[in-house]
Scaffold this motif. Structure first.
Motif, PDB file in Angstrom:
ATOM      1  N   ALA A 264       0.249   4.039  -2.889  1.00  0.00           N
ATOM      2  CA  ALA A 264       0.114   5.468  -2.579  1.00  0.00           C
ATOM      3  C   ALA A 264       1.119   6.292  -3.377  1.00  0.00           C
ATOM      4  O   ALA A 264       0.770   7.325  -3.947  1.00  0.00           O
TER       5      ALA A 264
ATOM      6  N   ARG B 165      -3.799   6.021   2.824  1.00  0.00           N
ATOM      7  CA  ARG B 165      -3.094   4.811   2.395  1.00  0.00           C
ATOM      8  C   ARG B 165      -1.701   4.738   3.016  1.00  0.00           C
ATOM      9  O   ARG B 165      -1.229   3.667   3.374  1.00  0.00           O
TER      10      ARG B 165
ATOM     11  N   SER C  20      -9.954   0.990  -2.396  1.00  0.00           N
ATOM     12  CA  SER C  20      -8.762   0.178  -2.658  1.00  0.00           C
ATOM     13  C   SER C  20      -8.893  -0.623  -3.936  1.00  0.00           C
ATOM     14  O   SER C  20      -7.950  -0.715  -4.722  1.00  0.00           O
TER      15      SER C  20
ATOM     16  N   HIS D 223       0.819  -1.218   0.000  1.00  0.00           N
ATOM     17  CA  HIS D 223       0.000   0.000   0.000  1.00  0.00           C
ATOM     18  C   HIS D 223       0.851   1.265   0.000  1.00  0.00           C
ATOM     19  O   HIS D 223       0.425   2.299  -0.517  1.00  0.00           O
TER      20      HIS D 223
END
Length: 152
Positions: free
Chosen positions: A63, A77, A119, A59
């Motif tokens: 990001a 994130r 997401s 993640h």
């Protein structure tokens, strides 16, 4: 076979290979003698913590690659990206049952985060089904060891 957009062979192969330590070590813990159980249990906890931390790294990369710095998506994130490591490391210092519970909870929480529409829009189409399968096997591995600890 599914199209390239819904199925990516290399990530699936690597993901399945990543389950080998979870399943193998859980099997050793469940079926082996106490000396091997202790070694396998420590290895299981460490591997679980490393993989949970790795999921945070996924993640962080999303990001940096997709979200714009300063945006709500970027900020949330990045915070989520750090959470698995901040859970996994202290979990290694807990009692065996609490360590397993903390790590398993971390896997479930990160999967719930990944299942949110925010997401899903930012992750490759094949990622959701792969991560669901991997999470199910990882959680079953943790639960099987927890069951053994509860019975003994």
């Amino acid at each position: 076979m599914l199209s390239g957009k819904k199925f990516a062979t290399l990530p699936w192969l690597l993901g399945i290979a990543g389950l080998i330590p979870f399943v193998g070590l859980a099997t050793v813990i469940l079926l082996s003698v106490p000396g091997w159980q202790a070694v396998a249990f420590q290895a299981f906890l460490y591997y679980s913590a490393v993989i949970l931390s790795f999921l945070g790294g996924v993640h962080w990369g999303v990001a940096m690659s997709i979200d714009h710095e300063g945006s709500h998506h970027f900020t949330s994130r990045m915070v989520v990206a750090m959470a698995p490591s901040l859970l996994a490391w202290p979990a290694l210092m807990l009692s065996p049952r609490f360590a397993l519970l903390a790590l398993m909870t971390g896997f479930l929480l990160i999967r719930l985060y990944e299942a949110q529409s925010d997401s899903v829009e930012r992750l490759p189409p094949w990622y959701t089904s792969l991560r669901t399968l991997l999470t199910v096997v990882v959680v079953i591995s943790h639960l099987s060891i927890l069951a053994l600890l509860t019975l003994t």
